[in-house]
Design a protein around this motif. Structure first.
Motif, PDB file in Angstrom:
ATOM      1  N   ASP A 406       0.819  -1.392  -0.163  1.00 31.54           N
ATOM      2  CA  ASP A 406       0.480   0.021  -0.045  1.00 31.54           C
ATOM      3  C   ASP A 406       1.100   1.313   0.432  1.00 31.54           C
ATOM      4  N   ARG A 407       1.990   1.179   0.387  1.00 29.04           N
ATOM      5  CA  ARG A 407       3.074   2.386   0.284  1.00 29.04           C
ATOM      6  C   ARG A 407       3.879   2.417  -0.936  1.00 29.04           C
ATOM      7  N   LEU A 408       3.582   1.486  -2.098  1.00 28.10           N
ATOM      8  CA  LEU A 408       4.587   1.307  -3.008  1.00 28.10           C
ATOM      9  C   LEU A 408       3.379   1.305  -3.923  1.00 28.10           C
ATOM     10  N   HIS A 409       2.391   1.172  -4.102  1.00 25.05           N
ATOM     11  CA  HIS A 409       1.115   1.086  -4.802  1.00 25.05           C
ATOM     12  C   HIS A 409       0.733   2.615  -5.898  1.00 25.05           C
ATOM     13  N   THR A 410       0.747   2.909  -7.008  1.00 21.67           N
ATOM     14  CA  THR A 410       0.237   4.213  -6.660  1.00 21.67           C
ATOM     15  C   THR A 410      -0.869   4.766  -6.042  1.00 21.67           C
ATOM     16  N   ALA A 411      -1.243   5.766  -5.928  1.00 21.64           N
ATOM     17  CA  ALA A 411      -2.656   6.408  -5.834  1.00 21.64           C
ATOM     18  C   ALA A 411      -3.366   5.560  -5.812  1.00 21.64           C
ATOM     19  N   HIS A 412      -4.750   6.379  -6.133  1.00 23.49           N
ATOM     20  CA  HIS A 412      -6.008   5.900  -6.114  1.00 23.49           C
ATOM     21  C   HIS A 412      -6.725   6.549  -7.744  1.00 23.49           C
ATOM     22  N   VAL A 413      -5.825   8.237  -6.926  1.00 23.40           N
ATOM     23  CA  VAL A 413      -5.958   9.176  -8.390  1.00 23.40           C
ATOM     24  C   VAL A 413      -4.995   9.949  -8.120  1.00 23.40           C
ATOM     25  N   ASP A 414      -4.657  10.480  -9.303  1.00 23.93           N
ATOM     26  CA  ASP A 414      -3.898  11.766  -9.137  1.00 23.93           C
ATOM     27  C   ASP A 414      -3.868  12.546  -8.268  1.00 23.93           C
ATOM     28  N   SER A 415      -5.155  13.103  -8.174  1.00 26.96           N
ATOM     29  CA  SER A 415      -5.053  14.784  -7.340  1.00 26.96           C
ATOM     30  C   SER A 415      -6.362  14.526  -7.564  1.00 26.96           C
ATOM     31  N   THR A 417      -8.870  16.975  -7.357  1.00 23.87           N
ATOM     32  CA  THR A 417      -9.890  17.225  -8.341  1.00 23.87           C
ATOM     33  C   THR A 417     -10.630  16.286  -8.576  1.00 23.87           C
ATOM     34  N   GLU A 418      -9.963  14.906  -8.870  1.00 25.48           N
ATOM     35  CA  GLU A 418     -10.682  14.016  -9.915  1.00 25.48           C
ATOM     36  C   GLU A 418     -11.722  13.124  -8.834  1.00 25.48           C
ATOM     37  N   ILE A 419     -11.758  13.348  -7.314  1.00 29.64           N
ATOM     38  CA  ILE A 419     -12.170  12.605  -6.745  1.00 29.64           C
ATOM     39  C   ILE A 419     -14.084  13.587  -6.720  1.00 29.64           C
ATOM     40  N   PRO A 420     -15.193  12.848  -7.220  1.00 29.70           N
ATOM     41  CA  PRO A 420     -16.088  13.632  -7.361  1.00 29.70           C
ATOM     42  C   PRO A 420     -16.385  13.306  -5.553  1.00 29.70           C
ATOM     43  N   PRO A 421     -17.498  14.162  -6.274  1.00 31.75           N
ATOM     44  CA  PRO A 421     -18.745  14.430  -4.528  1.00 31.75           C
ATOM     45  C   PRO A 421     -19.518  13.465  -3.416  1.00 31.75           C
ATOM     46  N   GLY A 422     -19.190  13.245  -2.681  1.00 35.29           N
ATOM     47  CA  GLY A 422     -19.716  11.956  -2.074  1.00 35.29           C
ATOM     48  C   GLY A 422     -18.654  10.555  -1.510  1.00 35.29           C
ATOM     49  N   SER A 423     -17.093  10.850  -1.757  1.00 30.05           N
ATOM     50  CA  SER A 423     -15.909   9.437  -2.377  1.00 30.05           C
ATOM     51  C   SER A 423     -14.964   9.962  -1.994  1.00 30.05           C
ATOM     52  N   GLY A 424     -14.299   9.183  -2.203  1.00 28.19           N
ATOM     53  CA  GLY A 424     -12.610   9.221  -0.630  1.00 28.19           C
ATOM     54  C   GLY A 424     -11.872   8.003  -1.449  1.00 28.19           C
ATOM     55  N   ALA A 425     -10.571   9.264  -1.337  1.00 32.30           N
ATOM     56  CA  ALA A 425      -9.775   8.449  -2.000  1.00 32.30           C
ATOM     57  C   ALA A 425      -8.629   8.712  -1.781  1.00 32.30           C
ATOM     58  N   VAL A 426      -7.082   7.919  -1.664  1.00 34.31           N
ATOM     59  CA  VAL A 426      -6.078   8.136  -1.078  1.00 34.31           C
ATOM     60  C   VAL A 426      -5.039   9.257  -2.078  1.00 34.31           C
ATOM     61  N   VAL A 427      -4.401  10.117  -1.621  1.00 33.42           N
ATOM     62  CA  VAL A 427      -3.694  11.217  -2.742  1.00 33.42           C
ATOM     63  C   VAL A 427      -2.399  10.719  -2.612  1.00 33.42           C
ATOM     64  N   ARG A 428      -1.647  11.358  -3.044  1.00 35.04           N
ATOM     65  CA  ARG A 428      -0.447  11.643  -2.752  1.00 35.04           C
ATOM     66  C   ARG A 428       0.066  12.907  -2.757  1.00 35.04           C
ATOM     67  N   VAL A 429       0.408  13.362  -1.613  1.00 37.18           N
ATOM     68  CA  VAL A 429       0.582  15.649  -1.725  1.00 37.18           C
ATOM     69  C   VAL A 429       1.859  15.351  -0.883  1.00 37.18           C
ATOM     70  N   ALA A 435      -5.613  10.460   3.109  1.00 31.90           N
ATOM     71  CA  ALA A 435      -6.769  10.397   2.961  1.00 31.90           C
ATOM     72  C   ALA A 435      -7.184  11.671   2.729  1.00 31.90           C
ATOM     73  N   VAL A 436      -8.306  11.489   1.175  1.00 33.31           N
ATOM     74  CA  VAL A 436      -9.130  12.857   1.254  1.00 33.31           C
ATOM     75  C   VAL A 436     -10.757  12.134   0.814  1.00 33.31           C
ATOM     76  N   TYR A 437     -11.381  13.089   1.289  1.00 32.66           N
ATOM     77  CA  TYR A 437     -12.929  13.131   1.219  1.00 32.66           C
ATOM     78  C   TYR A 437     -13.445  14.210   0.741  1.00 32.66           C
ATOM     79  N   ARG A 438     -14.415  14.210  -0.730  1.00 28.42           N
ATOM     80  CA  ARG A 438     -15.160  14.852  -0.873  1.00 28.42           C
ATOM     81  C   ARG A 438     -16.499  15.020  -0.474  1.00 28.42           C
ATOM     82  N   ALA A 439     -17.167  16.328   0.246  1.00 24.75           N
ATOM     83  CA  ALA A 439     -18.568  15.717   1.240  1.00 24.75           C
ATOM     84  C   ALA A 439     -19.263  16.101  -0.833  1.00 24.75           C
ATOM     85  N   GLU A 440     -20.636  15.720  -0.351  1.00 26.53           N
ATOM     86  CA  GLU A 440     -21.868  16.250  -1.650  1.00 26.53           C
ATOM     87  C   GLU A 440     -22.521  17.757  -1.542  1.00 26.53           C
TER      88      GLU A 440
END
Length: 515
Positions: A406-415, A417-429, A435-440
């Motif tokens: 999970d440390r070597l794997h590429t992030a689920h999304v690149d940025s 901005t790609e996370i849709p409302p109501g969803s979350g993803a692990v992003v490298r910053v 762990a980033v969550y975008r509310a509705e």
């Protein structure tokens, strides 16, 4: 949770001294406190949130001694005496619930009903016949049958009569009221973060108040204090539940479980004032932080509708269980050097009977009473080591795989901005995983993706809107607060460049929380 009252016990705001401190306000903790209070000990219960509102508040509430296919396995691996002690202790817990309900006058929809372990596969009948024989030899009124009352055909089943089902919150909230009347003190919203053994022991909350006690019981489902490395011997799993009112008939009488079709567990409960019953179906297990919970919910709901005539789905939720390597709960001294610290964990999906049993066993150990099955459940047991080894190795291989991959794997999304409302993803910053969550409403909330227990990378559970650790099952809300241990500290908030911090995160960039 929807059909029981709320609680408002105070937090711990000053140092106190008692005979026993119980950490955790689920069925194991409250049962232990009740038994000890009845034995004349002064007890303080400390709960991180609200009592009977965690795993216990979302159980399917079977109180039975028939635990799928446990007896033939116990007979083969541990001997006939171990199987007998397991049956005696588990059935004793069933009877203890009935006894307490009568003695304290608790109205909790307690119903006595048969329990079944069934199979729809003809090739599974030999296993069921062996289980029925082993359970009967262990002392249970078990028999093999092909008649279950289910509305679909089965190849065979094990039946054990006079088991129980109930409303666990109503039972435990009444038990808590009785506890307080007897002098026990209950503290909610009092998360314990430190324990010191010795004579006496002390536990300290995150607000830096202490409880001094002659003994401490850790009943937090997954041990938050783990000097014996019990986390290496426990496998967490989440299991989904769907529930719907039955359309016409009261449904099958009893509690049913099968290992077929990805495991399915079925029972009914009173629903409303007109005699209608609620069908409760469990199954679709997965390790926290893995799998597709939404798809699993859909499969479970589809199975329910295929096999039963139900109305619209009224509830769906998930519960968490911990399986021990040898399939036997761990109830007893916390570690080999412990003299006054005890633990109850590893109930393997059978927390109602095992939680009540834990109260009886731990109370006996603390008061000096003889408990015949104490050795069977002792967490320090070494005689099971070889039998635990294969499960232990598999689990630790999975943990290591997550820790590294999970440390070597590429992030689920690149940025972000790609996370849709109501969803979350692990992003490298800036080289760090967030762990980033975008509310509705578009608000972005970011926290560290590193679990505060042992540092594994969390994953997003879209069906429950939570961050989950795949290594040891810790769960966090989108703001990073702890929902479920063993983690004791929240995920650290992170301010992302070009975004506004989410509610409650404040300003000023990343902060640290806990060790």
């Amino acid at each position: 949770m929807h059909t029981s009252g709320t609680t408002a016990y105070p937090p711990l705001t000053e140092d106190v001294e008692v005979d026993v401190a119980v950490v955790g306000g689920g069925i194991a903790g409250l049962s232990t406190a009740w038994e000890l209070t009845r034995a004349g000990r002064t007890v303080a219960v400390l709960e991180a949130d609200r009592i009977a509102a965690g795993v216990t508040g979302y159980t399917t509430a079977k109180v039975c001694a028939l635990h799928t296919l446990v007896y033939d396995r116990l007979r083969r691996t541990h001997g006939e005496e171990a199987a007998r002690l397991y049956a005696t202790s588990q059935q004793g817990a069933v009877e203890r619930v009935a006894e307490i309900c009568a003695g304290v006058a608790i109205d909790c929809d307690l119903e006595r009903a048969p329990a079944f372990t069934y199979s729809v596969r003809q090739e599974g009948t030999d296993i069921l016949r062996a289980e029925a024989e082993a359970a009967r030899e262990a002392g249970l009124p078990a028999r093999y049958t092909e008649d279950t009352g289910l509305p679909f055909a089965v190849a065979g089943a094990v039946r054990v009569d006079d088991q129980a089902q109930f409303h666990p919150r109503r039972y435990l909230l009444a038990l808590a009221e009785d506890l307080v009347a007897q002098g026990c003190v209950i503290f909610e919203r009092s998360r314990v973060t430190e324990m010191l053994g010795g004579t006496p022991c002390t536990v300290t909350t995150e607000a830096q108040h202490t409880v001094t006690a002659h003994a401490v019981v850790v009943a937090t489902h997954y041990p938050i204090f783990d000097r014996a490395f019990l986390f290496a011997r426990l496998q967490p799993r989440r299991e989904l539940v769907v529930a719907a009112p039955l359309a016409s008939d009261p449904g099958p009488l009893g509690m049913f479980i099968t290992e077929d079709e990805g495991r399915r567990s079925v029972r009914t409960a009173p629903y409303g004032a007109d005699g209608q019953r609620l069908l409760i179906v469990t199954g679709e297990s997965f390790t926290p932080g893995t799998g597709d919970a939404a798809a699993s919910f859909a499969r479970l709901d589809s199975w329910m509708r295929e096999h039963f005539a139900v109305e619209d789905t009224a509830y769906h939720w998930a519960a968490q269980d911990n399986d021990s390597g040898d399939g036997i709960p761990m109830i007893g001294p916390l570690h080999p050097g412990a003299r006054h610290a005890y633990v109850a964990t590893g109930f393997g999906g059978w927390g109602m009977s095992s939680g009540v049993l834990a109260g009886q066993l731990l109370s006996g150990l603390i008061t000096g009473d003889d408990v015949p099955w104490a050795e069977l459940y002792d967490p320090r047991r070494l005689w099971h080591a070889m039998r635990e080894a294969p499960a232990l190795l598999r689990q630790q291989a999975d943990v290591a795989r997550h820790f590294v991959r999970d440390r070597l794997h590429t992030a689920h999304v690149d940025s972000v901005t790609e996370i849709p409302p109501g969803s979350g993803a692990v992003v490298r910053v800036d080289g760090h995983r967030c762990a980033v969550y975008r509310a509705e409403d578009g608000t972005v909330r970011a926290v560290s993706a590193r679990c505060t227990h042992l540092g594994c990378i969390v994953a997003f559970n879209a069906a429950e809107t939570t961050w989950e650790c795949p290594c040891h099952g810790s769960r966090f809300a989108t703001d990073g607060s702890v929902l479920q241990g063993p983690a004791m500290w929240p995920l650290a908030p992170v301010e992302l460049p070009g975004t506004q911090p989410g509610p409650g995160q404040g300003e000023g960039g990343a902060t640290t929380s806990g060790p």
